[in-house]
Write an enzyme that holds these catalytic residues in place. Sequence first.
Site, mmCIF file in Angstrom:
data_model
loop_
_atom_site.group_PDB
_atom_site.id
_atom_site.type_symbol
_atom_site.label_atom_id
_atom_site.label_comp_id
_atom_site.label_asym_id
_atom_site.label_seq_id
_atom_site.Cartn_x
_atom_site.Cartn_y
_atom_site.Cartn_z
ATOM 1 N N ARG A 89 -2.599 -10.648 -5.723
ATOM 2 C CA ARG A 89 -1.186 -10.712 -5.339
ATOM 3 C C ARG A 89 -1.011 -11.393 -3.989
ATOM 4 O O ARG A 89 -1.965 -11.569 -3.225
ATOM 5 C CB ARG A 89 -0.600 -9.300 -5.259
ATOM 6 C CG ARG A 89 -1.292 -8.428 -4.232
ATOM 7 C CD ARG A 89 -0.508 -7.193 -3.855
ATOM 8 N NE ARG A 89 -1.277 -6.322 -2.984
ATOM 9 C CZ ARG A 89 -1.485 -6.516 -1.694
ATOM 10 N NH1 ARG A 89 -0.971 -7.590 -1.096
ATOM 11 N NH2 ARG A 89 -2.203 -5.679 -0.972
ATOM 12 N N HIS A 105 -1.969 2.313 -1.600
ATOM 13 C CA HIS A 105 -1.321 2.946 -2.749
ATOM 14 C C HIS A 105 -1.931 4.331 -2.940
ATOM 15 O O HIS A 105 -3.140 4.515 -2.760
ATOM 16 C CB HIS A 105 -1.523 2.134 -4.024
ATOM 17 C CG HIS A 105 -1.007 0.731 -3.942
ATOM 18 N ND1 HIS A 105 0.280 0.442 -3.564
ATOM 19 C CD2 HIS A 105 -1.622 -0.465 -4.180
ATOM 20 C CE1 HIS A 105 0.448 -0.870 -3.573
ATOM 21 N NE2 HIS A 105 -0.685 -1.438 -3.938
ATOM 22 N N GLY A 132 4.500 -7.356 -3.307
ATOM 23 C CA GLY A 132 3.515 -8.426 -3.382
ATOM 24 C C GLY A 132 3.354 -8.831 -4.833
ATOM 25 O O GLY A 132 3.112 -7.975 -5.689
ATOM 26 N N ALA A 174 5.814 -1.276 -4.449
ATOM 27 C CA ALA A 174 5.313 0.081 -4.223
ATOM 28 C C ALA A 174 6.304 0.797 -3.325
ATOM 29 O O ALA A 174 6.481 0.424 -2.161
ATOM 30 C CB ALA A 174 3.933 0.047 -3.587
ATOM 31 N N CYS A 217 0.369 -4.640 5.635
ATOM 32 C CA CYS A 217 0.911 -5.984 5.399
ATOM 33 C C CYS A 217 0.721 -6.897 6.610
ATOM 34 O O CYS A 217 1.394 -7.927 6.727
ATOM 35 C CB CYS A 217 2.384 -5.917 5.005
ATOM 36 S SG CYS A 217 2.704 -4.902 3.545
#
Length: 231
Positions: A85, A92, A156, A169, A185
């Site tokens: 991605r 996550h 993403g 997410a 990020c």
Amino acid sequence: MSLPVVRLVWLGRVHYSELLALQEHWLRRLQADPRPGTLSGTKAGVLLVCEPAGPVYTGGLRGGLTPEETTRLRALGAEVRATGRGGLATFHGPGQLLCHPVLDLRLLGLRLRTHVAALEACAVRLCELRGLQGARARPPPYTGVWLGERKICAIGVRCGRHITSHGLALNCSTDLTWFEHIVPCGLVGTGVTSLSEALQRLVTVDEVMPSFLVAFKETFKCTLISEDSPS
């Protein structure tokens, strides 16, 4: 004129590897069909939604995690994975709504940029439906949805031959301390938040799902159909 139809697959709480395997299965199916929409009648693709069963850190095309970082994060008990991605490293885990739309953008009248904008609009709309009016999207490199200076939803994606993968997410009741072990990020000086933190009560993924589906249908202008088999 009828709306494009997207198949909804709710996986419940599953390991991240299971989500990736199912995503790859649907990518192959959609990319193998030379005529958009004929694979599954009028279906424009599939919406894969789950809650991660365990902690996992992922890297993106713009940058992954070094071997030293990988060793350190695995020592915390987390899985570490490279992905295809866009974006940089993120987290996550349980308490997070993870949505991977595998869509044929041609059938939805979208391009990659407008697809990302639709994902952002979907998350903003979900926040509004949950009573949070201050959520907003920001321009790159701050892609995603924010409450003030804290990101509540990371985005993403990947797109090849008009077919998307990966997605968003949204932190519902995520343990936010997991984000402290990375620079989420790649954005130094920013924070993360969740629906539970913003609303000052426990907000589960199961509670949020109905609002998410409403928001997705509104922003992507599609119909969702739920089928028993994920494949």
